[in-house]
Scaffold this motif. Sequence first.
Motif, PDB file in Angstrom:
ATOM      1  N   PRO A 117       0.845  -1.239  -0.039  1.00  0.00           N
ATOM      2  CA  PRO A 117      -0.193   0.287  -0.467  1.00  0.00           C
ATOM      3  C   PRO A 117       1.263   1.363   0.600  1.00  0.00           C
ATOM      4  O   PRO A 117       2.104   1.081   0.828  1.00  0.00           O
ATOM      5  N   GLY A 118       0.298   2.289  -1.203  1.00  0.00           N
ATOM      6  CA  GLY A 118       1.301   3.370  -1.459  1.00  0.00           C
ATOM      7  C   GLY A 118       2.559   3.169  -1.954  1.00  0.00           C
ATOM      8  O   GLY A 118       3.036   4.455  -2.395  1.00  0.00           O
ATOM      9  N   GLU A 119       3.210   2.274  -2.418  1.00  0.00           N
ATOM     10  CA  GLU A 119       4.454   1.973  -3.633  1.00  0.00           C
ATOM     11  C   GLU A 119       3.906   2.395  -4.756  1.00  0.00           C
ATOM     12  O   GLU A 119       2.287   2.050  -5.342  1.00  0.00           O
ATOM     13  N   LYS A 120       4.578   2.912  -5.506  1.00  0.00           N
ATOM     14  CA  LYS A 120       4.391   3.627  -7.100  1.00  0.00           C
ATOM     15  C   LYS A 120       4.854   2.817  -8.018  1.00  0.00           C
ATOM     16  O   LYS A 120       6.053   2.127  -7.978  1.00  0.00           O
ATOM     17  N   ASN A 121       4.930   2.677  -9.016  1.00  0.00           N
ATOM     18  CA  ASN A 121       4.890   2.208  -9.991  1.00  0.00           C
ATOM     19  C   ASN A 121       5.015   0.862  -9.500  1.00  0.00           C
ATOM     20  O   ASN A 121       6.471   0.546 -10.223  1.00  0.00           O
ATOM     21  N   SER A 122       4.693  -0.079  -9.498  1.00  0.00           N
ATOM     22  CA  SER A 122       4.778  -1.397  -9.536  1.00  0.00           C
ATOM     23  C   SER A 122       4.565  -2.025 -11.108  1.00  0.00           C
ATOM     24  O   SER A 122       4.279  -0.511 -11.947  1.00  0.00           O
ATOM     25  N   ALA A 123       5.167  -2.833 -11.512  1.00  0.00           N
ATOM     26  CA  ALA A 123       5.006  -4.193 -11.993  1.00  0.00           C
ATOM     27  C   ALA A 123       3.660  -3.240 -12.800  1.00  0.00           C
ATOM     28  O   ALA A 123       3.201  -3.639 -14.645  1.00  0.00           O
ATOM     29  N   VAL A 124       1.708  -3.616 -12.229  1.00  0.00           N
ATOM     30  CA  VAL A 124       1.108  -3.693 -13.275  1.00  0.00           C
ATOM     31  C   VAL A 124       0.982  -2.108 -13.160  1.00  0.00           C
ATOM     32  O   VAL A 124       0.070  -1.812 -14.152  1.00  0.00           O
ATOM     33  N   VAL A 125       1.101  -1.162 -12.818  1.00  0.00           N
ATOM     34  CA  VAL A 125       0.833  -0.243 -12.227  1.00  0.00           C
ATOM     35  C   VAL A 125       1.861   0.311 -13.722  1.00  0.00           C
ATOM     36  O   VAL A 125       1.084   1.514 -14.910  1.00  0.00           O
ATOM     37  N   LYS A 126       3.133  -0.230 -14.192  1.00  0.00           N
ATOM     38  CA  LYS A 126       3.491   0.225 -14.906  1.00  0.00           C
ATOM     39  C   LYS A 126       3.172  -0.523 -16.840  1.00  0.00           C
ATOM     40  O   LYS A 126       2.932   0.198 -17.810  1.00  0.00           O
ATOM     41  N   THR A 127       2.672  -1.696 -16.252  1.00  0.00           N
ATOM     42  CA  THR A 127       1.196  -2.252 -17.170  1.00  0.00           C
ATOM     43  C   THR A 127       0.144  -1.802 -18.121  1.00  0.00           C
ATOM     44  O   THR A 127      -0.452  -1.551 -18.833  1.00  0.00           O
ATOM     45  N   LEU A 128      -0.402  -0.935 -17.021  1.00  0.00           N
ATOM     46  CA  LEU A 128      -1.546  -0.195 -16.689  1.00  0.00           C
ATOM     47  C   LEU A 128      -1.080   0.928 -17.833  1.00  0.00           C
ATOM     48  O   LEU A 128      -1.989   1.716 -18.826  1.00  0.00           O
ATOM     49  N   GLN A 129      -0.451   1.470 -17.452  1.00  0.00           N
ATOM     50  CA  GLN A 129       0.350   3.173 -17.887  1.00  0.00           C
ATOM     51  C   GLN A 129       0.498   2.486 -19.573  1.00  0.00           C
ATOM     52  O   GLN A 129       0.492   3.580 -20.127  1.00  0.00           O
ATOM     53  N   VAL A 130       1.496   1.314 -19.612  1.00  0.00           N
ATOM     54  CA  VAL A 130       0.910   1.150 -21.076  1.00  0.00           C
ATOM     55  C   VAL A 130       0.671   0.629 -21.571  1.00  0.00           C
ATOM     56  O   VAL A 130       0.255   1.101 -23.138  1.00  0.00           O
ATOM     57  N   GLN A 131      -0.939   0.337 -21.365  1.00  0.00           N
ATOM     58  CA  GLN A 131      -1.946  -0.326 -22.298  1.00  0.00           C
ATOM     59  C   GLN A 131      -2.748   1.442 -22.563  1.00  0.00           C
ATOM     60  O   GLN A 131      -3.546   1.703 -23.125  1.00  0.00           O
ATOM     61  N   ALA A 132      -2.761   2.410 -20.896  1.00  0.00           N
ATOM     62  CA  ALA A 132      -3.544   3.389 -21.233  1.00  0.00           C
ATOM     63  C   ALA A 132      -2.565   3.769 -22.748  1.00  0.00           C
ATOM     64  O   ALA A 132      -3.181   4.666 -23.604  1.00  0.00           O
ATOM     65  N   GLU A 133      -2.088   4.025 -23.118  1.00  0.00           N
ATOM     66  CA  GLU A 133      -0.868   5.004 -24.010  1.00  0.00           C
ATOM     67  C   GLU A 133      -1.811   4.283 -25.090  1.00  0.00           C
ATOM     68  O   GLU A 133      -1.715   4.631 -26.017  1.00  0.00           O
ATOM     69  N   PHE A 134      -1.811   2.772 -25.781  1.00  0.00           N
ATOM     70  CA  PHE A 134      -2.065   1.772 -26.287  1.00  0.00           C
ATOM     71  C   PHE A 134      -3.705   3.250 -26.722  1.00  0.00           C
ATOM     72  O   PHE A 134      -3.741   3.043 -27.934  1.00  0.00           O
ATOM     73  N   LEU A 135      -4.660   2.317 -25.687  1.00  0.00           N
ATOM     74  CA  LEU A 135      -5.704   2.950 -25.686  1.00  0.00           C
ATOM     75  C   LEU A 135      -5.710   4.301 -26.431  1.00  0.00           C
ATOM     76  O   LEU A 135      -6.643   4.682 -26.929  1.00  0.00           O
ATOM     77  N   LYS A 136      -4.838   5.317 -25.982  1.00  0.00           N
ATOM     78  CA  LYS A 136      -5.075   6.610 -26.074  1.00  0.00           C
ATOM     79  C   LYS A 136      -4.453   6.626 -27.792  1.00  0.00           C
ATOM     80  O   LYS A 136      -5.236   7.693 -28.920  1.00  0.00           O
TER      81      LYS A 136
END
Length: 347
Positions: free
Chosen positions: A303-322
């Motif tokens: 909890p509170g930890e930033k930029n885990s592997a899941v978050v990084k994957t979600l960010q890449v997906q967001a870029e793809f969706l954009k």
Amino acid sequence: MKLNLSRRDFGLTAAQMMVGSMAGGALIGAGPVFGQANRAVNLGTFGSIDAQNYIRAKGLAEKTFGAGTKVEFVTVRAGSEVISAMAGNSLDMCNLGSSPMVVGYANGVQASLVYIYKNIVDSEALVVQNSANIKKLSDLKGKRVGLPFNTSVHFAALAAFKTAGLGVNDVQLINMRADTIASAWTRREIDAAYIWVPVIPKLVEDAGTVIFKTGDLNTAAGLVMFDAFLVRDEFKKKNPDMVLAFLKDFEQIATTFKQNPKEVVDTMTKFLGVDEAAVMRSLNTFYPVSAKEQLTAKWLGKPGEKNSAVVKTLQVQAEFLKETGQINALPKDMNGLVDSSFVAQLA
């Protein structure tokens, strides 16, 4: 709240879904939630071999959520329906793929990813026609690849192509519903397909070969691919004990799925009216991730930890969706979608 949802069928609402109630029975393991009457939970299911339907089939719902709790099982057909229903406050918890989660988050849907349902390893894959002379990803240049657009496999396919130096214009992508791919394959109208179980084994049986699995993206591109439980934020804040009780039971059911498949087959074939092979295909491609592992940076992080592997994957997906026009703008902070506090209590 005004939504600008463009992902597949986002206009569908919970009113179009089938809703059923089940309660009663004795629970395996986790204790009930006590002391609060007149509570309700709307639990989503894709009508498949999942923990929700196992709870339903075994009559365990009341014991999970507490006596007097009204438990509704809402059958959905796509991740877009999950997001639409949560936006309308008619669905509280459901498992789904990460792409629709990102679309919902980008459009202001108030919900959180709280637990990894499964690691996607081989339940999604790229299958090629044996006659198409495709031995590796780079051989797909100029080939016809069928897949359903705006889905997890669409993202996985483009990510896979990128690892081989192929862009979106190097491959002939053909938008197809999952239920039409097998017939197009038989007519040899496509050279390859990126799709999920149970379509994959049908293509392999009809002169096909798997050359890439979604799980390969972990090594090839540093991405973790997964389905996860999404919980509506208002429900989570008002009923954290119910969320935790359900996740506790899920962990035990996941263990049953892996260690006692015969019991699961017996239960689900009768409840869903499917054959044993269908249940086993689902169980054989189900890879749960323990709460302890989910707390590492490889997954959700603490909890509170930033930029885990899941978050990084979600960010890449967001870029793809954009890039593909499925969202209008990138979320400012993808960390806000993830809440690992429940995992921390389970680890």
